[in-house]
Design a protein around this motif. Structure first.
Motif, PDB file in Angstrom:
ATOM      1  N   MET A   1      -1.011 -18.312   3.479  1.00  0.00           N
ATOM      2  CA  MET A   1      -0.772 -17.037   2.816  1.00  0.00           C
ATOM      3  C   MET A   1       0.679 -16.941   2.385  1.00  0.00           C
ATOM      4  SD  MET A   1      -2.903 -14.458   5.268  1.00  0.00           S
ATOM      5  CE  MET A   1      -2.299 -13.032   4.355  1.00  0.00           C
ATOM      6  N   THR A   2       0.885 -16.541   1.145  1.00  0.00           N
ATOM      7  CA  THR A   2       2.238 -16.404   0.619  1.00  0.00           C
ATOM      8  C   THR A   2       2.407 -15.000   0.049  1.00  0.00           C
ATOM      9  OG1 THR A   2       1.527 -17.231  -1.538  1.00  0.00           O
ATOM     10  CG2 THR A   2       2.378 -18.851   0.035  1.00  0.00           C
ATOM     11  N   GLY A   3       3.671 -14.579  -0.102  1.00  0.00           N
ATOM     12  CA  GLY A   3       3.943 -13.266  -0.657  1.00  0.00           C
ATOM     13  C   GLY A   3       3.769 -12.166   0.376  1.00  0.00           C
ATOM     14  N   ARG A   4       4.194 -10.966  -0.010  1.00  0.00           N
ATOM     15  CA  ARG A   4       4.098  -9.824   0.887  1.00  0.00           C
ATOM     16  C   ARG A   4       2.710  -9.205   0.812  1.00  0.00           C
ATOM     17  NH1 ARG A   4       9.526  -8.814  -0.915  1.00  0.00           N
ATOM     18  NH2 ARG A   4       8.727  -7.448  -2.553  1.00  0.00           N
ATOM     19  N   PRO A   5       2.217  -8.661   1.918  1.00  0.00           N
ATOM     20  CA  PRO A   5       0.924  -7.970   1.887  1.00  0.00           C
ATOM     21  C   PRO A   5       0.990  -6.732   0.998  1.00  0.00           C
ATOM     22  CG  PRO A   5       1.619  -8.441   4.138  1.00  0.00           C
ATOM     23  CD  PRO A   5       2.794  -8.709   3.269  1.00  0.00           C
ATOM     24  N   VAL A   6      -0.174  -6.314   0.538  1.00  0.00           N
ATOM     25  CA  VAL A   6      -0.309  -5.144  -0.321  1.00  0.00           C
ATOM     26  C   VAL A   6      -1.047  -4.052   0.434  1.00  0.00           C
ATOM     27  CG1 VAL A   6      -1.291  -4.265  -2.482  1.00  0.00           C
ATOM     28  CG2 VAL A   6      -0.339  -6.586  -2.389  1.00  0.00           C
ATOM     29  N   LEU A   7      -0.612  -2.805   0.268  1.00  0.00           N
ATOM     30  CA  LEU A   7      -1.332  -1.655   0.797  1.00  0.00           C
ATOM     31  C   LEU A   7      -2.041  -0.933  -0.347  1.00  0.00           C
ATOM     32  CD1 LEU A   7       0.508  -2.170   3.290  1.00  0.00           C
ATOM     33  CD2 LEU A   7       0.743   0.332   3.487  1.00  0.00           C
ATOM     34  N   HIS A   8      -3.240  -0.430  -0.076  1.00  0.00           N
ATOM     35  CA  HIS A   8      -3.883   0.509  -0.997  1.00  0.00           C
ATOM     36  C   HIS A   8      -4.114   1.796  -0.229  1.00  0.00           C
ATOM     37  CE1 HIS A   8      -7.290   2.361  -3.305  1.00  0.00           C
ATOM     38  NE2 HIS A   8      -6.419   2.121  -4.254  1.00  0.00           N
ATOM     39  N   ALA A   9      -3.442   2.862  -0.670  1.00  0.00           N
ATOM     40  CA  ALA A   9      -3.551   4.169  -0.019  1.00  0.00           C
ATOM     41  C   ALA A   9      -4.373   5.096  -0.901  1.00  0.00           C
ATOM     42  CB  ALA A   9      -2.168   4.767   0.221  1.00  0.00           C
ATOM     43  N   ASP A  10      -5.358   5.754  -0.300  1.00  0.00           N
ATOM     44  CA  ASP A  10      -6.291   6.577  -1.072  1.00  0.00           C
ATOM     45  C   ASP A  10      -6.628   7.830  -0.273  1.00  0.00           C
ATOM     46  OD1 ASP A  10      -8.120   7.495  -2.892  1.00  0.00           O
ATOM     47  OD2 ASP A  10      -9.604   5.911  -2.556  1.00  0.00           O
ATOM     48  N   ALA A  11      -6.326   8.992  -0.854  1.00  0.00           N
ATOM     49  CA  ALA A  11      -6.639  10.247  -0.168  1.00  0.00           C
ATOM     50  C   ALA A  11      -8.153  10.432  -0.094  1.00  0.00           C
ATOM     51  CB  ALA A  11      -5.985  11.419  -0.893  1.00  0.00           C
TER      52      ALA A  11
ATOM     53  N   GLU B   1       1.346  -1.576  10.382  1.00  0.00           N
ATOM     54  CA  GLU B   1       2.179  -0.592  11.078  1.00  0.00           C
ATOM     55  C   GLU B   1       2.760   0.420  10.091  1.00  0.00           C
ATOM     56  OE1 GLU B   1       6.173  -0.460  13.948  1.00  0.00           O
ATOM     57  OE2 GLU B   1       5.247  -2.379  13.432  1.00  0.00           O
ATOM     58  N   ALA B   2       3.216  -0.091   8.938  1.00  0.00           N
ATOM     59  CA  ALA B   2       3.746   0.810   7.911  1.00  0.00           C
ATOM     60  C   ALA B   2       2.643   1.728   7.382  1.00  0.00           C
ATOM     61  CB  ALA B   2       4.343  -0.005   6.756  1.00  0.00           C
ATOM     62  N   GLY B   3       1.432   1.202   7.270  1.00  0.00           N
ATOM     63  CA  GLY B   3       0.312   2.012   6.812  1.00  0.00           C
ATOM     64  C   GLY B   3      -0.022   3.137   7.771  1.00  0.00           C
ATOM     65  N   GLN B   4       0.023   2.864   9.059  1.00  0.00           N
ATOM     66  CA  GLN B   4      -0.235   3.910  10.041  1.00  0.00           C
ATOM     67  C   GLN B   4       0.858   4.976  10.006  1.00  0.00           C
ATOM     68  OE1 GLN B   4      -3.011   4.255  11.163  1.00  0.00           O
ATOM     69  NE2 GLN B   4      -3.833   2.603  12.432  1.00  0.00           N
TER      70      GLN B   4
ATOM     71  N   ILE C   1      -5.537  10.431   4.571  1.00  0.00           N
ATOM     72  CA  ILE C   1      -5.602   9.314   3.633  1.00  0.00           C
ATOM     73  C   ILE C   1      -6.073   8.080   4.395  1.00  0.00           C
ATOM     74  CG2 ILE C   1      -3.754  10.221   2.153  1.00  0.00           C
ATOM     75  CD1 ILE C   1      -1.968   7.947   3.274  1.00  0.00           C
ATOM     76  N   SER C   2      -6.766   7.218   3.678  1.00  0.00           N
ATOM     77  CA  SER C   2      -7.180   5.938   4.237  1.00  0.00           C
ATOM     78  C   SER C   2      -6.341   4.845   3.608  1.00  0.00           C
ATOM     79  CB  SER C   2      -8.659   5.692   3.976  1.00  0.00           C
ATOM     80  OG  SER C   2      -9.448   6.612   4.698  1.00  0.00           O
ATOM     81  N   VAL C   3      -5.989   3.849   4.399  1.00  0.00           N
ATOM     82  CA  VAL C   3      -5.107   2.778   3.938  1.00  0.00           C
ATOM     83  C   VAL C   3      -5.763   1.428   4.204  1.00  0.00           C
ATOM     84  CG1 VAL C   3      -2.879   1.631   4.270  1.00  0.00           C
ATOM     85  CG2 VAL C   3      -3.012   4.134   4.297  1.00  0.00           C
ATOM     86  N   GLY C   4      -5.766   0.597   3.165  1.00  0.00           N
ATOM     87  CA  GLY C   4      -6.245  -0.766   3.300  1.00  0.00           C
ATOM     88  C   GLY C   4      -5.094  -1.739   3.197  1.00  0.00           C
TER      89      GLY C   4
END
Length: 347
Positions: A1-11, A117-120, A134-137
Protein backbone atom coordinates in the motif's frame (compact mmCIF):
# COMPACT_ATOMS: atom_id res chain seq x y z
CA UNK A 1 0.00 0.00 0.00
CA UNK A 2 1.31 3.41 -0.97
CA UNK A 3 0.07 6.95 -0.39
CA UNK A 4 -2.03 8.33 2.42
CA UNK A 5 -5.38 6.77 3.33
CA UNK A 6 -8.56 8.55 2.26
CA UNK A 7 -11.57 9.34 4.45
CA UNK A 8 -15.13 9.65 3.16
CA UNK A 9 -17.35 11.53 5.61
CA UNK A 10 -21.10 11.51 5.04
CA UNK A 11 -23.81 12.96 7.27
CA UNK A 12 -26.55 10.43 8.05
CA UNK A 13 -30.07 11.26 6.80
CA UNK A 14 -28.85 14.85 6.64
CA UNK A 15 -32.10 16.81 6.27
CA UNK A 16 -33.86 14.64 8.82
CA UNK A 17 -30.93 14.80 11.26
CA UNK A 18 -30.93 18.60 11.09
CA UNK A 19 -34.68 18.76 11.63
CA UNK A 20 -34.43 16.46 14.66
CA UNK A 21 -31.67 18.39 16.44
CA UNK A 22 -34.27 20.19 18.56
CA UNK A 23 -36.60 17.16 18.75
CA UNK A 24 -34.65 14.40 20.52
CA UNK A 25 -37.98 12.90 21.57
CA UNK A 26 -38.52 11.86 17.94
CA UNK A 27 -35.14 10.21 17.40
CA UNK A 28 -36.45 6.66 17.84
CA UNK A 29 -39.69 7.05 15.84
CA UNK A 30 -40.21 7.20 12.04
CA UNK A 31 -39.66 10.76 10.82
CA UNK A 32 -39.27 12.22 7.33
CA UNK A 33 -38.84 15.73 6.02
CA UNK A 34 -40.89 16.89 3.05
CA UNK A 35 -39.91 19.10 0.10
CA UNK A 36 -42.97 20.13 -1.91
CA UNK A 37 -44.93 16.84 -1.81
CA UNK A 38 -41.93 14.48 -1.81
CA UNK A 39 -39.86 12.84 0.91
CA UNK A 40 -36.49 14.62 0.96
CA UNK A 41 -34.94 12.57 3.76
CA UNK A 42 -36.07 9.87 6.18
CA UNK A 43 -34.46 8.82 9.43
CA UNK A 44 -33.44 5.21 9.96
CA UNK A 45 -36.57 4.14 11.88
CA UNK A 46 -38.59 5.40 8.89
CA UNK A 47 -36.32 3.63 6.43
CA UNK A 48 -36.80 0.41 8.35
CA UNK A 49 -40.52 0.80 7.62
CA UNK A 50 -39.92 1.20 3.89
CA UNK A 51 -39.97 5.00 3.63
CA UNK A 52 -37.61 6.18 0.89
CA UNK A 53 -36.37 9.55 -0.34
CA UNK A 54 -38.09 10.68 -3.52
CA UNK A 55 -41.41 8.99 -2.76
CA UNK A 56 -44.64 10.95 -2.45
CA UNK A 57 -45.45 11.97 1.11
CA UNK A 58 -48.94 10.46 0.82
CA UNK A 59 -47.47 7.14 -0.33
CA UNK A 60 -45.02 7.20 2.56
CA UNK A 61 -47.89 7.70 5.00
CA UNK A 62 -49.71 4.71 3.53
CA UNK A 63 -46.51 2.68 3.90
CA UNK A 64 -45.98 3.87 7.48
CA UNK A 65 -49.13 5.42 9.04
CA UNK A 66 -47.28 6.50 12.20
CA UNK A 67 -44.73 8.47 10.14
CA UNK A 68 -44.18 12.02 11.39
CA UNK A 69 -43.67 14.55 8.61
CA UNK A 70 -41.71 17.79 8.99
CA UNK A 71 -41.20 20.52 6.42
CA UNK A 72 -37.57 20.85 5.28
CA UNK A 73 -35.88 23.51 7.44
CA UNK A 74 -34.01 25.00 4.47
CA UNK A 75 -32.17 27.80 6.24
CA UNK A 76 -31.00 25.51 9.03
CA UNK A 77 -29.93 22.81 6.57
CA UNK A 78 -27.80 25.26 4.60
CA UNK A 79 -26.22 26.73 7.73
CA UNK A 80 -25.38 23.29 9.13
CA UNK A 81 -23.98 22.26 5.73
CA UNK A 82 -21.66 25.27 5.74
CA UNK A 83 -20.62 24.62 9.34
CA UNK A 84 -19.97 20.95 8.53
CA UNK A 85 -17.53 21.92 5.81
CA UNK A 86 -15.86 24.41 8.13
CA UNK A 87 -15.12 21.47 10.42
CA UNK A 88 -13.97 19.34 7.48
CA UNK A 89 -11.51 22.03 6.39
CA UNK A 90 -10.29 22.52 9.95
CA UNK A 91 -9.69 18.77 10.31
CA UNK A 92 -8.00 17.90 7.02
CA UNK A 93 -5.18 18.91 4.70
CA UNK A 94 -7.48 18.66 1.69
CA UNK A 95 -11.26 18.41 1.27
CA UNK A 96 -13.02 17.36 -1.93
CA UNK A 97 -16.77 18.09 -1.69
CA UNK A 98 -19.29 15.58 -2.98
CA UNK A 99 -22.50 17.34 -1.92
CA UNK A 100 -23.77 19.58 0.85
CA UNK A 101 -23.22 16.82 3.43
CA UNK A 102 -20.36 14.64 2.20
CA UNK A 103 -16.71 14.90 1.19
CA UNK A 104 -13.45 13.03 0.74
CA UNK A 105 -10.76 14.10 3.21
CA UNK A 106 -6.99 13.78 3.39
CA UNK A 107 -6.23 14.07 7.11
CA UNK A 108 -2.48 13.58 6.66
CA UNK A 109 -2.43 10.15 8.31
CA UNK A 110 0.34 7.79 7.19
CA UNK A 111 -1.60 4.58 7.81
CA UNK A 112 -5.14 3.27 8.12
CA UNK A 113 -5.04 3.20 11.93
CA UNK A 114 -4.08 6.87 12.10
CA UNK A 115 -6.78 7.75 9.58
CA UNK A 116 -9.38 5.84 11.61
CA UNK A 117 -8.38 7.71 14.76
CA UNK A 118 -8.76 11.02 12.92
CA UNK A 119 -12.14 9.85 11.64
CA UNK A 120 -13.39 9.11 15.14
CA UNK A 121 -12.19 12.52 16.32
CA UNK A 122 -14.06 14.12 13.41
CA UNK A 123 -17.26 12.22 14.23
CA UNK A 124 -17.14 13.27 17.88
CA UNK A 125 -16.54 16.90 16.97
CA UNK A 126 -19.43 17.06 14.51
CA UNK A 127 -21.77 15.43 17.03
CA UNK A 128 -20.66 17.84 19.75
CA UNK A 129 -20.70 21.08 17.74
CA UNK A 130 -23.50 20.47 15.24
CA UNK A 131 -25.65 17.85 16.92
CA UNK A 132 -25.84 15.55 13.89
CA UNK A 133 -24.36 12.09 13.24
CA UNK A 134 -21.87 11.42 10.47
CA UNK A 135 -20.48 8.14 9.24
CA UNK A 136 -16.85 7.88 8.16
CA UNK A 137 -15.23 5.36 5.86
CA UNK A 138 -11.47 4.77 5.68
CA UNK A 139 -9.72 3.18 2.72
CA UNK A 140 -6.69 3.32 0.47
CA UNK A 141 -8.62 4.86 -2.46
CA UNK A 142 -11.76 6.93 -2.88
CA UNK A 143 -13.72 3.87 -3.96
CA UNK A 144 -12.74 1.96 -0.82
CA UNK A 145 -13.40 4.96 1.45
CA UNK A 146 -16.87 5.46 -0.04
CA UNK A 147 -17.70 1.77 0.26
CA UNK A 148 -16.51 1.90 3.87
CA UNK A 149 -18.71 4.89 4.74
CA UNK A 150 -21.75 3.02 3.40
CA UNK A 151 -20.93 0.12 5.70
CA UNK A 152 -20.38 2.51 8.60
CA UNK A 153 -23.97 3.80 8.51
CA UNK A 154 -25.68 4.76 10.61
CA UNK A 155 -23.44 6.83 12.85
CA UNK A 156 -20.30 4.73 12.72
CA UNK A 157 -16.82 4.29 11.31
CA UNK A 158 -15.64 1.43 9.08
CA UNK A 159 -12.16 0.67 7.81
CA UNK A 160 -11.42 -1.45 4.75
CA UNK A 161 -8.01 -3.03 5.28
CA UNK A 162 -5.74 -4.57 2.64
CA UNK A 163 -7.24 -8.05 2.90
CA UNK A 164 -10.81 -6.86 2.50
CA UNK A 165 -9.78 -4.52 -0.31
CA UNK A 166 -8.17 -7.39 -2.23
CA UNK A 167 -11.37 -9.42 -1.92
CA UNK A 168 -13.59 -6.52 -2.96
CA UNK A 169 -11.59 -5.93 -6.12
CA UNK A 170 -12.87 -9.32 -7.27
CA UNK A 171 -16.26 -9.71 -5.60
CA UNK A 172 -17.67 -6.16 -5.54
CA UNK A 173 -21.03 -6.03 -7.37
CA UNK A 174 -20.85 -3.62 -10.28
CA UNK A 175 -23.96 -1.79 -9.11
CA UNK A 176 -22.07 -0.90 -5.91
CA UNK A 177 -19.59 1.16 -7.95
CA UNK A 178 -20.87 4.73 -7.77
CA UNK A 179 -21.18 6.70 -10.99
CA UNK A 180 -22.41 3.86 -13.22
CA UNK A 181 -25.82 4.61 -14.72
CA UNK A 182 -28.69 2.17 -15.22
CA UNK A 183 -28.14 1.89 -18.97
CA UNK A 184 -24.45 1.05 -18.57
CA UNK A 185 -25.30 -1.51 -15.88
CA UNK A 186 -27.69 -3.22 -18.27
CA UNK A 187 -25.08 -3.29 -21.04
CA UNK A 188 -22.45 -4.71 -18.70
CA UNK A 189 -24.88 -7.36 -17.52
CA UNK A 190 -25.49 -8.47 -21.09
CA UNK A 191 -21.80 -9.34 -21.48
CA UNK A 192 -21.60 -11.05 -18.10
CA UNK A 193 -20.06 -8.29 -15.98
CA UNK A 194 -21.87 -8.43 -12.65
CA UNK A 195 -18.86 -8.16 -10.32
CA UNK A 196 -15.65 -6.19 -10.61
CA UNK A 197 -13.58 -9.32 -11.23
CA UNK A 198 -15.73 -10.19 -14.26
CA UNK A 199 -13.96 -7.56 -16.35
CA UNK A 200 -10.94 -9.90 -16.51
CA UNK A 201 -12.81 -12.17 -18.88
CA UNK A 202 -13.91 -9.45 -21.30
CA UNK A 203 -11.67 -8.41 -24.22
CA UNK A 204 -10.59 -4.81 -23.80
CA UNK A 205 -12.02 -3.61 -27.08
CA UNK A 206 -15.39 -5.20 -26.24
CA UNK A 207 -15.55 -3.55 -22.80
CA UNK A 208 -14.72 -0.18 -24.36
CA UNK A 209 -17.43 -0.67 -26.98
CA UNK A 210 -20.03 -1.57 -24.33
CA UNK A 211 -19.42 1.17 -21.75
CA UNK A 212 -17.10 3.69 -23.39
CA UNK A 213 -13.38 4.22 -23.11
CA UNK A 214 -13.46 6.36 -19.96
CA UNK A 215 -15.66 3.96 -17.99
CA UNK A 216 -13.71 0.92 -19.20
CA UNK A 217 -10.46 2.48 -18.01
CA UNK A 218 -12.06 3.34 -14.70
CA UNK A 219 -13.18 -0.28 -14.22
CA UNK A 220 -9.73 -1.62 -15.11
CA UNK A 221 -8.10 0.71 -12.58
CA UNK A 222 -10.56 -0.36 -9.91
CA UNK A 223 -9.88 -3.98 -10.72
CA UNK A 224 -6.10 -3.66 -10.42
CA UNK A 225 -6.06 -1.23 -7.49
CA UNK A 226 -4.77 1.85 -9.28
CA UNK A 227 -8.04 3.83 -9.04
CA UNK A 228 -8.25 7.40 -7.82
CA UNK A 229 -6.74 8.03 -4.38
CA UNK A 230 -6.09 11.78 -4.63
CA UNK A 231 -8.25 14.21 -2.67
CA UNK A 232 -8.61 17.24 -4.93
CA UNK A 233 -9.56 20.33 -2.94
CA UNK A 234 -11.64 23.16 -4.30
CA UNK A 235 -9.31 26.10 -3.77
CA UNK A 236 -12.03 28.73 -3.92
CA UNK A 237 -15.77 28.42 -3.83
CA UNK A 238 -17.24 29.89 -7.01
CA UNK A 239 -20.95 29.70 -6.17
CA UNK A 240 -23.48 29.34 -3.37
CA UNK A 241 -26.93 27.83 -3.81
CA UNK A 242 -30.20 27.96 -1.90
CA UNK A 243 -33.52 26.45 -2.88
CA UNK A 244 -37.08 26.08 -1.74
CA UNK A 245 -40.42 24.51 -2.55
CA UNK A 246 -43.70 26.26 -3.17
CA UNK A 247 -45.63 23.76 -1.06
CA UNK A 248 -44.55 22.22 2.20
CA UNK A 249 -45.87 20.22 5.09
CA UNK A 250 -48.15 22.10 7.49
CA UNK A 251 -47.19 25.53 6.20
CA UNK A 252 -48.75 28.00 3.74
CA UNK A 253 -47.73 27.73 0.12
CA UNK A 254 -45.23 30.33 -1.10
CA UNK A 255 -45.23 32.36 -4.30
CA UNK A 256 -42.17 32.33 -6.61
CA UNK A 257 -41.32 35.86 -5.47
CA UNK A 258 -41.50 34.88 -1.80
CA UNK A 259 -39.32 31.82 -2.42
CA UNK A 260 -36.75 33.80 -4.38
CA UNK A 261 -36.58 36.50 -1.68
CA UNK A 262 -36.09 33.91 1.07
CA UNK A 263 -33.32 32.21 -0.90
CA UNK A 264 -31.56 35.51 -1.61
CA UNK A 265 -31.68 36.46 2.07
CA UNK A 266 -30.08 33.17 3.05
CA UNK A 267 -27.45 33.39 0.32
CA UNK A 268 -26.38 36.88 1.29
CA UNK A 269 -26.09 35.83 4.93
CA UNK A 270 -23.95 32.81 3.99
CA UNK A 271 -21.79 34.86 1.59
CA UNK A 272 -21.10 37.48 4.25
CA UNK A 273 -20.26 34.75 6.77
CA UNK A 274 -17.78 33.23 4.32
CA UNK A 275 -16.26 36.60 3.38
CA UNK A 276 -17.44 36.37 -0.23
CA UNK A 277 -19.26 38.61 -2.69
CA UNK A 278 -21.05 37.62 -5.88
CA UNK A 279 -21.03 39.04 -9.39
CA UNK A 280 -23.97 37.10 -10.82
CA UNK A 281 -27.23 35.40 -9.95
CA UNK A 282 -29.08 32.48 -11.51
CA UNK A 283 -32.69 31.50 -10.84
CA UNK A 284 -33.65 27.95 -11.80
CA UNK A 285 -37.42 27.44 -11.83
CA UNK A 286 -38.85 23.91 -11.56
CA UNK A 287 -42.33 23.67 -13.16
CA UNK A 288 -44.92 21.79 -11.15
CA UNK A 289 -45.74 19.62 -14.17
CA UNK A 290 -42.10 18.56 -14.57
CA UNK A 291 -40.17 19.02 -17.77
CA UNK A 292 -37.30 21.34 -18.52
CA UNK A 293 -36.33 23.88 -15.88
CA UNK A 294 -36.50 27.60 -16.68
CA UNK A 295 -33.16 29.33 -16.13
CA UNK A 296 -32.88 33.10 -15.59
CA UNK A 297 -29.47 34.78 -15.26
CA UNK A 298 -27.91 38.20 -14.75
CA UNK A 299 -24.35 39.42 -14.15
CA UNK A 300 -23.42 42.71 -12.48
CA UNK A 301 -20.46 44.94 -13.21
CA UNK A 302 -19.06 44.66 -9.69
CA UNK A 303 -19.26 42.03 -6.97
CA UNK A 304 -21.52 42.69 -4.01
CA UNK A 305 -23.13 41.08 -0.97
CA UNK A 306 -25.87 43.72 -0.88
CA UNK A 307 -29.22 42.13 -0.06
CA UNK A 308 -31.19 44.98 -1.59
CA UNK A 309 -29.28 44.68 -4.86
CA UNK A 310 -29.78 40.93 -5.24
CA UNK A 311 -33.41 41.09 -4.12
CA UNK A 312 -34.09 43.71 -6.78
CA UNK A 313 -32.29 41.70 -9.48
CA UNK A 314 -34.13 38.50 -8.59
CA UNK A 315 -37.44 40.36 -8.62
CA UNK A 316 -36.68 41.86 -12.05
CA UNK A 317 -35.79 38.45 -13.48
CA UNK A 318 -39.06 36.95 -12.30
CA UNK A 319 -41.09 39.94 -13.47
CA UNK A 320 -39.61 39.66 -16.95
CA UNK A 321 -40.35 35.95 -17.36
CA UNK A 322 -43.44 33.86 -17.97
CA UNK A 323 -43.55 31.83 -14.77
CA UNK A 324 -45.76 28.72 -14.69
CA UNK A 325 -46.94 27.02 -11.53
CA UNK A 326 -43.78 25.88 -9.80
CA UNK A 327 -42.77 22.96 -7.63
CA UNK A 328 -39.87 25.05 -6.41
CA UNK A 329 -36.89 27.11 -7.39
CA UNK A 330 -33.16 27.37 -6.82
CA UNK A 331 -31.14 30.59 -6.54
CA UNK A 332 -27.39 30.54 -7.12
CA UNK A 333 -25.00 33.38 -6.37
CA UNK A 334 -22.19 33.06 -8.93
CA UNK A 335 -18.78 34.51 -9.65
CA UNK A 336 -17.87 34.62 -5.96
CA UNK A 337 -14.82 36.65 -4.95
CA UNK A 338 -13.15 37.15 -1.56
CA UNK A 339 -14.08 40.52 -0.11
CA UNK A 340 -10.46 41.71 -0.13
CA UNK A 341 -10.35 41.23 -3.91
CA UNK A 342 -13.59 43.16 -4.28
CA UNK A 343 -12.04 46.11 -2.45
CA UNK A 344 -9.00 46.04 -4.77
CA UNK A 345 -11.32 45.97 -7.78
CA UNK A 346 -13.38 48.91 -6.60
CA UNK A 347 -10.45 51.09 -5.69
Amino acid sequence: MTGRPVLHADADSFFASVALRTRPDLAAVPVAVVAHVYIASANYPARARGVRSGSLAQDALRQCPELILIDVPRAEVEEVGDALFDIFHDSARAVEPGSIEEAFLDVGADDLAGAAEAGQTLRRRVARELGIPISVGVGRTKLMAKLASRRAKPDGLYLIDSDEEAALRTTLPIDDVWGIGATTLQRLGRIGVFRLGDVDGIPRNELQHVCGTAMARRLWRMRDGTDDAVVRPVEQRSSLTAEGSTAGYARPDKTPAELAAACVERLCHRAERAGLAGTGITLTLRPETGGKAIVLKRTLVAATTGRDTWLEVAGDLLAGAVVPRLAGLRVTLTGLLPLDRVLHTLF
